[in-house]
Each structure stands twice: as structure tokens, then as C-alpha cells.
Design a protein around this motif. Structure first.
Motif, PDB file in Angstrom:
ATOM      1  N   ALA A  82      38.139  41.940  36.843  1.00  0.00           N
ATOM      2  CA  ALA A  82      37.164  41.470  37.825  1.00  0.00           C
ATOM      3  C   ALA A  82      37.562  41.820  39.248  1.00  0.00           C
ATOM      4  O   ALA A  82      36.734  41.778  40.152  1.00  0.00           O
ATOM      5  N   GLY A  83      38.806  42.151  39.452  1.00  0.00           N
ATOM      6  CA  GLY A  83      39.314  42.455  40.783  1.00  0.00           C
ATOM      7  C   GLY A  83      40.785  42.147  40.837  1.00  0.00           C
ATOM      8  O   GLY A  83      41.402  41.766  39.835  1.00  0.00           O
ATOM      9  N   SER A  84      41.369  42.300  41.991  1.00  0.00           N
ATOM     10  CA  SER A  84      42.800  42.019  42.127  1.00  0.00           C
ATOM     11  C   SER A  84      43.082  41.387  43.481  1.00  0.00           C
ATOM     12  O   SER A  84      42.275  41.491  44.416  1.00  0.00           O
ATOM     13  N   VAL A  85      44.215  40.723  43.565  1.00  0.00           N
ATOM     14  CA  VAL A  85      44.666  40.130  44.821  1.00  0.00           C
ATOM     15  C   VAL A  85      46.114  40.563  45.045  1.00  0.00           C
ATOM     16  O   VAL A  85      46.860  40.803  44.092  1.00  0.00           O
ATOM     17  N   VAL A 127      39.387  32.587  32.560  1.00  0.00           N
ATOM     18  CA  VAL A 127      39.970  33.372  33.644  1.00  0.00           C
ATOM     19  C   VAL A 127      41.417  33.666  33.277  1.00  0.00           C
ATOM     20  O   VAL A 127      42.173  32.764  32.905  1.00  0.00           O
ATOM     21  N   GLY A 128      41.810  34.926  33.363  1.00  0.00           N
ATOM     22  CA  GLY A 128      43.182  35.323  33.075  1.00  0.00           C
ATOM     23  C   GLY A 128      43.658  36.313  34.117  1.00  0.00           C
ATOM     24  O   GLY A 128      42.937  36.632  35.067  1.00  0.00           O
ATOM     25  N   ALA A 129      44.865  36.791  33.936  1.00  0.00           N
ATOM     26  CA  ALA A 129      45.421  37.731  34.910  1.00  0.00           C
ATOM     27  C   ALA A 129      46.488  38.590  34.269  1.00  0.00           C
ATOM     28  O   ALA A 129      47.059  38.243  33.234  1.00  0.00           O
ATOM     29  N   LEU A 130      46.741  39.710  34.900  1.00  0.00           N
ATOM     30  CA  LEU A 130      47.826  40.613  34.526  1.00  0.00           C
ATOM     31  C   LEU A 130      48.744  40.724  35.733  1.00  0.00           C
ATOM     32  O   LEU A 130      48.305  41.056  36.830  1.00  0.00           O
ATOM     33  N   LYS A 131      50.003  40.422  35.523  1.00  0.00           N
ATOM     34  CA  LYS A 131      50.953  40.387  36.634  1.00  0.00           C
ATOM     35  C   LYS A 131      51.910  41.574  36.552  1.00  0.00           C
ATOM     36  O   LYS A 131      52.099  42.163  35.486  1.00  0.00           O
ATOM     37  N   ARG A 145      46.217  41.264  38.898  1.00  0.00           N
ATOM     38  CA  ARG A 145      44.887  41.657  38.431  1.00  0.00           C
ATOM     39  C   ARG A 145      44.189  40.457  37.795  1.00  0.00           C
ATOM     40  O   ARG A 145      44.752  39.783  36.930  1.00  0.00           O
ATOM     41  N   CYS A 146      42.975  40.201  38.212  1.00  0.00           N
ATOM     42  CA  CYS A 146      42.209  39.057  37.725  1.00  0.00           C
ATOM     43  C   CYS A 146      41.109  39.543  36.787  1.00  0.00           C
ATOM     44  O   CYS A 146      40.540  40.616  37.000  1.00  0.00           O
ATOM     45  N   GLY A 147      40.829  38.753  35.772  1.00  0.00           N
ATOM     46  CA  GLY A 147      39.794  39.176  34.840  1.00  0.00           C
ATOM     47  C   GLY A 147      39.461  38.113  33.833  1.00  0.00           C
ATOM     48  O   GLY A 147      39.750  36.924  34.018  1.00  0.00           O
ATOM     49  N   LEU A 148      38.835  38.550  32.742  1.00  0.00           N
ATOM     50  CA  LEU A 148      38.334  37.649  31.718  1.00  0.00           C
ATOM     51  C   LEU A 148      38.905  38.031  30.364  1.00  0.00           C
ATOM     52  O   LEU A 148      39.085  39.197  30.056  1.00  0.00           O
ATOM     53  N   GLN A 149      39.141  37.006  29.555  1.00  0.00           N
ATOM     54  CA  GLN A 149      39.727  37.180  28.233  1.00  0.00           C
ATOM     55  C   GLN A 149      39.047  36.206  27.270  1.00  0.00           C
ATOM     56  O   GLN A 149      38.253  35.362  27.684  1.00  0.00           O
ATOM     57  N   SER A 150      39.373  36.315  25.995  1.00  0.00           N
ATOM     58  CA  SER A 150      38.814  35.393  25.018  1.00  0.00           C
ATOM     59  C   SER A 150      39.387  33.996  25.209  1.00  0.00           C
ATOM     60  O   SER A 150      40.500  33.832  25.697  1.00  0.00           O
TER      61      SER A 150
END
Length: 350
Positions: A82-85, A127-131, A145-150
Motif C-alpha cells: 500500500a505504500g512505505s514510510v 494491516v501488515g508490514a515488511l521491515k 513497507r505497509c500493506g495488506l495480508q490475510s
């Protein structure tokens, strides 16, 4: 925020917020992976991270997500970006709890913006993230990284199909899906031949009855009881099978928050209660065949996948293992896992 989950005429409460997810970390992306290499090259190589553009979907097979790659969102994938911070204000590598707090405070607004504020807090996504890995962090990488997961009960990652953005977020299972039993509570999808809590008989779209504002729970129940009876009877084969096999029909209700997000579909399920009605009884076998209903609580689940790890198939446990190389020891690729929900009690047929 605690979300009301209404089943039949009983109102129970389940947790749906990120800050209550316990015992899990945020997944690692771009870590070091042990990959095959000639003898004259290092045993480990750094795996570059895939592009991070919003709307791209990622899939991976390794527990550390080191083999993550961009895939067509129409194909099975584990994460929709969904985007990143940039965590420029973080001087040191965050702890697991700090990562969870950062996902909540930094990623939730990113995801809401990406979805045009139409996120269903009780839906099928979280809401999840990848670090960045510890090694990447040491090199100065601060991108979260922000995004969506099950939204599985264990936190294991189940494949998504299609984009979340603009899609249906209803947390429904397809007919024939069984959900495992964990003590007295519902778990992740499982083979129906194994002990389970519920079996999905079908899906009802309540928008064919309610076209205006949020319908009261009593009104939902008045519509869903006969609808789910019909769906369940058709799924089982005839109206007498369900009672003969000592099962009960129950249904989910839509909360006001879910309704505002556009959710209109619910599941009709089959299950059985323990004699003292304290929770679900273990059921073995599909209603379409031989069924055994236990009279004592099932033991706590002991073989659930680790949070953040791609979930195993539910219908072919004998399938050959992946030929991906084994990951080196290090941080796991785990996403926040929801706490066990309070048991929803099936409403009796009437």
C-alpha cells in the motif's frame, strides 16, 4: 477497538485491532539467504528486495521472505503493498513490540489512504508490514513497507487472490471449507477429514434484502435464519441430514463498521456445541459423508504454522516439500498474529 461479532441472537466479542496481536514479529524482507553457489563463491548471498510501489503484490515461499518477488495480483500472493514510510526517527533497531507499534501508528494511515478509507476492520485482511533485516538496518535501510495480508487466526499467511483495493473485503470462506478447532475455538482452514470447529455451507449476500442503511442485528437474524437453513440443507443434500448428524446451522452478522466499509456477505456454517455449551465440539468428517461429533473439548492446536510463514495446503498434507533451500538461522518472517477469538455460539435452528 473491540468489534462485536453477533451470531444468531447472541452477541460475542472478538479482537480485531493490531495492538492486541500477541507474540509475533513483523516479517523480514531482503535478508540474507542461503542459496546454492559454486565452491569459490560465498555460501550466502544478499537477496535484493523487489520494487515497493503501492498496488504491487508479492509472493514468497521461504519463512524469511528472502525469495519475495512481484507477481500479478490476479495470481496467488501473500502481500499487497500500500505504500512505505521511512523511519528516520528510529535511532536503533526496534524491538518486536516496537515494530508492532510502528506498524499500527505508521502503516495504518498508509493503508487507509490506499483503500480510500474503506477498510473493513472485521474483514478478511489485516494491516501488515515488511521491515528491513538487521543487516539492512545496519546499512542504513529505514524503509517500512505497509500493506495488506490475510487475517488468519494463527497469523500464518494464506494466499490472496485479486487486489484488495476496490475488492470485496468480506471475511467469508468458500463452501466446503473447514476451519480447525483449537481447544474450544476456531482456527485456520484445515482438511475436513481432520477434527474441526465448523464447515462452511455457503455464502449469503444480505444486500438482496437490505439496500439502505445498516440493518439491526435482529433484522439480519430474521433474514439470515431461513436463508442459512436453505443454504445448509442444499449443501448437505436434504433437510434431514444436518439434524441426523447432530450438527447445527449458524451464521455471522455484519457489524456497522463492516457495513460502512461495503461488506455485504456472510457465511452460513455447520458446527456442534459441547454438551455444556461452553464452546465448539470437535467434528470429524464433512456433512456430505460420515461425521463424528466429540463430547469433550479438543486439545489446543499444536501444529499451527508460525506467524508470517506461508501456510501449508489444507487438502494435501502429503504433497512434496518445496525445493527452496533451507533458510539460515535468523529473524523469522512473521506477521502480527491475532489473539484467539471468543467463541461464537451457534444459534439453534427454529
Amino acid at each position: 477497538m473491540v468489534a462485536a461479532v453477533v451470531v444468531g441472537a447472541l452477541t460475542m466479542f472478538g479482537v480485531a485491532t493490531l495492538d492486541t496481536f500477541a507474540g509475533a514479529t513483523v516479517p523480514v524482507l531482503g535478508t540474507f539467504a542461503s542459496l546454492p553457489a559454486p565452491d569459490d563463491q560465498p555460501e550466502t548471498i544478499e537477496v535484493p528486495a523487489p520494487p515497493s510501489q503501492p498496488g504491487t503484490c508479492l509472493n514468497w515461499t521461504r519463512a524469511d521472505a528472502a525469495d519475495a518477488q512481484v507477481v500479478d495480483c490476479a495470481k496467488p500472493h501473500l502481500f499487497e503493498q500500500a505504500g512505505s514510510v521511512t523511519l528516520a526517527d528510529q535511532a536503533t533497531l526496534p524491538s518486536d513490540q516496537q515494530w508492532r507499534d510502528l506498524v499500527k501508528t505508521r502503516c495504518t494511515p498508509v493503508v487507509l489512504k490506499y483503500l480510500n478509507n474503506t477498510f473493513d476492520p472485521n474483514g478478511r485482511y489485516r494491516v501488515g508490514a515488511l521491515k528491513p533485516s538487521a543487516a539492512k538496518w545496519a546499512q542504513g535501510d529505514r524503509e517500512l513497507r505497509c500493506g495488506l495480508q490475510s487475517a488468519s487466526q494463527s497469523g500464518a499467511l494464506y494466499p490472496l487472490a485479486g487486489k484488495v483495493a476496490g475488492g470485496d473485503q468480506a471475511d467469508v470462506q468458500q463452501p466446503g471449507t473447514c476451519l480447525a478447532i483449537n481447544g474450544k475455538q476456531i482456527g485456520d482452514p484445515i482438511d475436513c477429514a481432520k477434527p474441526h470447529a465448523v464447515e462452511t455451507a455457503g455464502i449469503v449476500d444480505v444486500s438482496k434484502k437490505f439496500t439502505g442503511g445498516f440493518p439491526a442485528v435482529a433484522d439480519q437474524d430474521a433474514f439470515l435464519q431461513p436463508e442459512c437453513d436453505k443454504v445448509a440443507d442444499a449443501y448437505a443434500g436434504n433437510p434431514d441430514v444436518i439434524a441426523q448428524k447432530k450438527l447445527t446451522v449458524y451464521w455471522d452478522n455484519i457489524t456497522e463498521a463492516s457495513w460502512k466499509a461495503g461488506t455485504r456477505k456472510v457465511n452460513c456454517n455447520l458446527g456442534a456445541l459441547l454438551p455444556d455449551r461452553s464452546g465448539f465440539a470437535p467434528v470429524t468428517g464433512s456433512v456430505k459423508g460420515s461425521v463424528a461429533v466429540g463430547s469433550t473439548p479438543a486439545p489446543p492446536a499444536s501444529d499451527t504454522p508460525d506467524p508470517g510463514v506461508p501456510a501449508p495446503p489444507t487438502t494435501d498434507p502429503a504433497a512434496p516439500a518445496s525445493d527452496q533451500p533451507t533458510a539460515t538461522p535468523g529473524p523469522s518472517a512473521a506477521l502480527p498474529a491475532p489473539a484467539n477469538p471468543v467463541v461464537p455460539l451457534p444459534a439453534p435452528r427454529g
